[in-house]
Design an enzyme around this catalytic site. Structure first.
Site, PDB file in Angstrom:
ATOM      1  N   HIS A 180     -53.245 -13.282  -8.064  1.00  0.00           N
ATOM      2  CA  HIS A 180     -53.471 -14.697  -8.392  1.00  0.00           C
ATOM      3  C   HIS A 180     -53.002 -15.744  -7.255  1.00  0.00           C
ATOM      4  CE1 HIS A 180     -49.231 -15.655  -9.538  1.00  0.00           C
ATOM      5  NE2 HIS A 180     -49.223 -14.529 -10.152  1.00  0.00           N
ATOM      6  N   ASP A 193     -44.770 -13.625  -5.525  1.00  0.00           N
ATOM      7  CA  ASP A 193     -45.439 -13.776  -6.850  1.00  0.00           C
ATOM      8  C   ASP A 193     -46.233 -14.925  -6.833  1.00  0.00           C
ATOM      9  OD1 ASP A 193     -46.367 -13.970  -9.367  1.00  0.00           O
ATOM     10  OD2 ASP A 193     -44.412 -14.521 -10.186  1.00  0.00           O
ATOM     11  N   GLU A 204     -52.561 -18.361 -13.117  1.00  0.00           N
ATOM     12  CA  GLU A 204     -52.055 -17.421 -13.652  1.00  0.00           C
ATOM     13  C   GLU A 204     -50.774 -18.058 -14.412  1.00  0.00           C
ATOM     14  OE1 GLU A 204     -49.387 -13.970 -14.392  1.00  0.00           O
ATOM     15  OE2 GLU A 204     -49.212 -15.623 -12.920  1.00  0.00           O
ATOM     16  N   GLU A 205     -50.161 -18.613 -13.672  1.00  0.00           N
ATOM     17  CA  GLU A 205     -48.583 -19.267 -13.809  1.00  0.00           C
ATOM     18  C   GLU A 205     -48.642 -20.087 -15.019  1.00  0.00           C
ATOM     19  OE1 GLU A 205     -46.173 -17.910 -12.969  1.00  0.00           O
ATOM     20  OE2 GLU A 205     -46.254 -17.152 -10.932  1.00  0.00           O
ATOM     21  N   ASP A 224     -49.321  -7.675  -9.174  1.00  0.00           N
ATOM     22  CA  ASP A 224     -48.396  -8.544  -9.198  1.00  0.00           C
ATOM     23  C   ASP A 224     -46.971  -8.241  -9.067  1.00  0.00           C
ATOM     24  OD1 ASP A 224     -47.223 -11.349  -9.829  1.00  0.00           O
ATOM     25  OD2 ASP A 224     -48.842 -11.336 -11.456  1.00  0.00           O
ATOM     26  N   HIS A 266     -39.334 -15.356  -9.675  1.00  0.00           N
ATOM     27  CA  HIS A 266     -39.403 -16.911 -10.033  1.00  0.00           C
ATOM     28  C   HIS A 266     -38.292 -17.798  -9.422  1.00  0.00           C
ATOM     29  CE1 HIS A 266     -42.808 -17.135 -13.154  1.00  0.00           C
ATOM     30  NE2 HIS A 266     -43.011 -16.331 -12.271  1.00  0.00           N
TER      31      HIS A 266
END
Length: 397
Positions: free
Chosen positions: A80, A197, A231-232, A252, A332
């Site tokens: 993504h 990510d 995606e997030e 990922d 994250h």
């Protein structure tokens, strides 16, 4: 007699310098979910340069096509383009901006970050700060303020002391905020950056595409390289798949943390995440490829994690899914991985593209019991039943 598994796949050279350069350029393009158009144009331009045909969904998810030696059952690999970010929730009376997060991430990792705010007319620079940011004013309270998005605000680099000043500059509720990635690649191969990510995953896919193009290799079957844009926020691969895709491998990050098996080297193969187990046969095919071709790997399972695979299944797609990861420390947050993991993933992707299809019957959305696989049991393993079914390129059909 079946030919030994893996003989159809061969290692191809991964251009690591290209992969790193692509990542560095991509990660500097702001793309919080909902603000991804620039990243889509960048990736589309690179696909054109590589001579790979592609098409876009209405909102910009990319579906690139690597034509195979046969048409199907088709495969997909997905990563993504969208990242975490923030959005302006309110213009505050003190001349600062209240924020809400885009995606799920802690305000702890936003405190002190430099960022760009995109208004309808132009962009501004700014800094995300805790409400009590000055030790000279608040003394020990700077260390006791709770961690929450309600306890941070964005200080813009513009003359603004009240909400009216912000309006005069053109700020509005709904303006996008992109936090600086601050990438740094050490001589030892570690990559520190926000948004590994999944921009590192996208770089892995482009490195695999380039390797296949340079080696003039065709995948076994038609394969779609998918780049999703939401995606997030949980949408991911829900709208970019079509019925001819039978297998989808997601690339990922894997979480490097206490209690997890993920590492910043080799390939991490996820057996399950919060959405449930990944496909039994596809996951074990990827493990077989690692073992056959001496790629370091480890298995892991994630409790608080979901990926493009989950959104694809929740949208009603009847496909086999798997998740292969580059291990990331501080996911994250301000993340770190190693080039070894990215190179290993690119190598595995190329081997998978060349490998025999799992089951020929998967070309049919609905079919008979004939050719449907079985799963390992002690008795079946002893008499070799599973080995024949799992490695037969036709799936016994």
């Amino acid at each position: 007699m079946n030919k030994p598994f893996g003989t159809t796949s061969k290692h191809v050279r991964i251009d690591v310098e290209y992969m790193v350069d692509f990542f560095k350029r991509l990660v500097e393009i702001p793309s919080p979910a909902g603000y991804t158009d620039q990243a889509v144009h960048f990736c589309g331009g690179e696909l054109e340069r590589l001579g790979v045909p592609f098409e876009l969904t209405r909102r910009g998810a990319i579906r690139a096509t690597l034509k195979g030696r046969t048409r199907g059952p088709a495969r997909a690999i997905v990563a993504h383009l969208d990242t975490l970010g923030a959005m302006v929730k309110r213009l505050k009376e003190n001349g600062r901006l209240e924020l809400v997060p885009i995606g799920t991430w802690s305000s702890r990792f936003a405190e002190g970050a430099r960022c760009t705010i995109f208004t309808d007319q132009r962009s501004f620079r700014g800094t995300i700060l805790p409400l009590k940011a000055s030790g000279h004013t608040f003394n020990e309270e700077v260390d006791t303020q709770p961690v929450a998005w309600d306890n941070v605000e964005l200080r813009v680099d513009a003359v603004a002391y009240k909400a009216e000043d912000l309006r005069r500059h053109g700020f509005n509720v709904g303006d996008y905020v992109a936090v600086d990635p601050n990438p740094e690649i050490s001589t030892s191969g570690y990559i520190n950056s926000r948004y590994l990510d999944d921009k590192a995953g996208v770089a892995v896919m482009f490195a695999a595409i380039k390797a296949m193009v340079d080696a003039k290799l065709k995948p076994t079957v038609d394969t779609y390289m998918l780049f999703t844009i939401a995606e997030e926020i949980g949408v991911g691969a829900s709208s970019v798949l079509h019925g001819n895709i039978a297998e989808m491998v997601t690339i990922d990050n894997g979480t490097v943390a206490p209690g997890q098996a993920s590492r910043e080297s080799g390939v991490t193969i996820s057996m399950a995440d919060s959405a449930g187990p990944f496909d039994y046969h596809l996951t074990r095919r990827l493990i077989q490829l690692c073992e056959t071709h001496d790629i370091q790997y480890q298995r892991d399972a994630f409790r608080y994690y979901r990926s493009d695979s989950a959104s694809a299944l929740e949208a009603g797609n009847d496909i086999r899914t798997a998740l292969i990861c580059f291990g990331v420390d501080s996911s994250h947050g301000y993340e770190r991985t190693h080039l070894n993991a990215l190179r290993s993933l690119a190598e595995l992707s190329c081997l998978y593209l060349q490998s025999d299809i799992l089951f020929g019957r998967d070309a049919q959305e609905l079919g008979p019991l004939t050719g449907f696989p079985t799963q390992d049991t002690e008795d079946a393993e002893a008499d070799g039943t599973i080995a024949d079914t799992a490695t037969d390129p036709s799936g016994g059909a």
